[in-house]
Design a protein around this motif. Sequence first.
Motif, mmCIF file in Angstrom:
data_model
loop_
_atom_site.group_PDB
_atom_site.id
_atom_site.type_symbol
_atom_site.label_atom_id
_atom_site.label_comp_id
_atom_site.label_asym_id
_atom_site.label_seq_id
_atom_site.Cartn_x
_atom_site.Cartn_y
_atom_site.Cartn_z
ATOM 1 N N PHE A 24 -6.574 -40.430 -46.283
ATOM 2 C CA PHE A 24 -6.471 -38.982 -46.146
ATOM 3 C C PHE A 24 -7.553 -38.231 -46.922
ATOM 4 O O PHE A 24 -7.703 -37.020 -46.773
ATOM 5 N N LYS A 25 -8.279 -38.915 -47.759
ATOM 6 C CA LYS A 25 -9.389 -38.288 -48.478
ATOM 7 C C LYS A 25 -10.718 -38.486 -47.739
ATOM 8 O O LYS A 25 -11.764 -38.053 -48.208
ATOM 9 N N ARG A 26 -10.665 -39.138 -46.581
ATOM 10 C CA ARG A 26 -11.871 -39.350 -45.784
ATOM 11 C C ARG A 26 -11.957 -38.315 -44.664
ATOM 12 O O ARG A 26 -10.973 -37.682 -44.301
ATOM 13 N N SER A 27 -13.146 -38.214 -44.112
ATOM 14 C CA SER A 27 -13.380 -37.259 -43.022
ATOM 15 C C SER A 27 -12.656 -37.723 -41.757
ATOM 16 O O SER A 27 -12.916 -38.807 -41.243
ATOM 17 N N PHE A 28 -11.761 -36.876 -41.267
ATOM 18 C CA PHE A 28 -11.068 -37.205 -40.021
ATOM 19 C C PHE A 28 -12.036 -37.210 -38.851
ATOM 20 O O PHE A 28 -11.904 -38.016 -37.926
ATOM 21 N N LYS A 29 -13.018 -36.312 -38.880
ATOM 22 C CA LYS A 29 -13.969 -36.231 -37.772
ATOM 23 C C LYS A 29 -14.742 -37.544 -37.612
ATOM 24 O O LYS A 29 -15.093 -37.928 -36.492
ATOM 25 N N LYS A 30 -14.997 -38.210 -38.723
ATOM 26 C CA LYS A 30 -15.765 -39.454 -38.661
ATOM 27 C C LYS A 30 -14.870 -40.663 -38.421
ATOM 28 O O LYS A 30 -15.174 -41.521 -37.579
ATOM 29 N N VAL A 42 -2.048 -36.865 -36.809
ATOM 30 C CA VAL A 42 -1.973 -35.401 -36.794
ATOM 31 C C VAL A 42 -1.991 -34.872 -38.233
ATOM 32 O O VAL A 42 -2.688 -33.890 -38.539
ATOM 33 N N PHE A 43 -1.238 -35.520 -39.104
ATOM 34 C CA PHE A 43 -1.159 -35.122 -40.507
ATOM 35 C C PHE A 43 -2.548 -35.179 -41.148
ATOM 36 O O PHE A 43 -2.979 -34.253 -41.852
ATOM 37 N N TRP A 44 -3.258 -36.273 -40.895
ATOM 38 C CA TRP A 44 -4.609 -36.471 -41.429
ATOM 39 C C TRP A 44 -5.566 -35.389 -40.901
ATOM 40 O O TRP A 44 -6.368 -34.823 -41.657
ATOM 41 N N LEU A 47 -4.840 -32.092 -42.703
ATOM 42 C CA LEU A 47 -5.326 -32.116 -44.075
ATOM 43 C C LEU A 47 -6.833 -31.896 -44.118
ATOM 44 O O LEU A 47 -7.354 -31.125 -44.934
ATOM 45 N N ASP A 48 -7.529 -32.559 -43.219
ATOM 46 C CA ASP A 48 -8.987 -32.449 -43.181
ATOM 47 C C ASP A 48 -9.417 -31.048 -42.731
ATOM 48 O O ASP A 48 -10.364 -30.467 -43.284
ATOM 49 N N HIS A 49 -8.708 -30.504 -41.740
ATOM 50 C CA HIS A 49 -9.069 -29.190 -41.193
ATOM 51 C C HIS A 49 -8.910 -28.086 -42.244
ATOM 52 O O HIS A 49 -9.777 -27.198 -42.357
#
Length: 340
Positions: A24-30, A42-44, A47-49
């Motif tokens: 969850f501390k990483r980029s969701f986009k990547k 969805v949760f991840w 958090l990223d957004h």
Amino acid sequence: MFLKAFFKDIYDVRFAHGLEGNVFKRSFKKFGILASHTWYKVFWEYLDHFGVSLELDDTINVPITRERDKVFMELVVRKMDRSEWVGVNRMRKKMKVYLFSQLSYCDGLTVKDTVIQGRDAEPSTIEFPYKEPTSSDRRLWQKALRTLTSVNYRFQIPLGYSTRLPYDRYVWFTTVDRQRLLRVDQESMMSALYLPSASHRRTRQSAIYQDTGRSGILSCMYTQFASVQASSSDGVTIHSTLDLPVEKTVDKPRCLLDAIRRLPNQSLWQHMDLDGDGNWIIDALLGGTIAVAHDGSFKEHVDMSVCSAGLVLFCTHTPTSWLQSHVLRRPAPVQQVTTG
């Protein structure tokens, strides 16, 4: 209950995306393409957004099993194109691989044949989500193995010593002389004893071991893990071995003989003749091959202060025994002399 279920899911989803640590501390986009379509994806994404940081403790990390071990998908995302990650990850889950060490035999150098061929994975104590890979995924898997190891599927830097039990459901152990092979089921803790086949030529490299139909006990005589391969004669051969991890504590007895030597009143064991380390007694008990005889003697008309006892344990399957005798003498009373 919610938090307990939440953290269990956090633990389990690591084996879906295959990455290390707190995803969850990483980029969701990547990295979000590796996530399964569940609530945590969805949760991840949210958090990223919204730029929210979720802190998790180190217990979510999976302990490595070998020195120089790595998380497999961490190597994939560093060395392969992002467009290839999803296909490799599908095959990784099919093959039940999380750590790099799960690719190799005990030699820490050679990729297992079953892994290369992408055949049925070995049962694992880890529960992996599964989705049938495509033929394209299988080609990517071959490419990933060559990229992370070499063109001949050998590690460029061999893995080091063992740090803990592997995550395979069935773990094989052997003795240093390779005369016994024990398969232990880590879920049921049932075991099966394999011995070299008498009908085949026995050499250290090519001995064929066959199931004796008897269980065994994981004692200190088993000092190595073993990687096995199926043979053409309904048995197995040993591919390579690896020393068991050294225990951090030295207080725990290694075997029956060691435990006896730590007992108080060592005079009880002065007349003991025990074959080996004594752990064969457990094997004999489980196999129904132990015979016991004992007797005692006390003759009050001869001497009221002396008694004796003898014990014999014998294995009818192997020429091993324990002979034990003891004589007890009551000390004479101390005579007090008074002077007047």
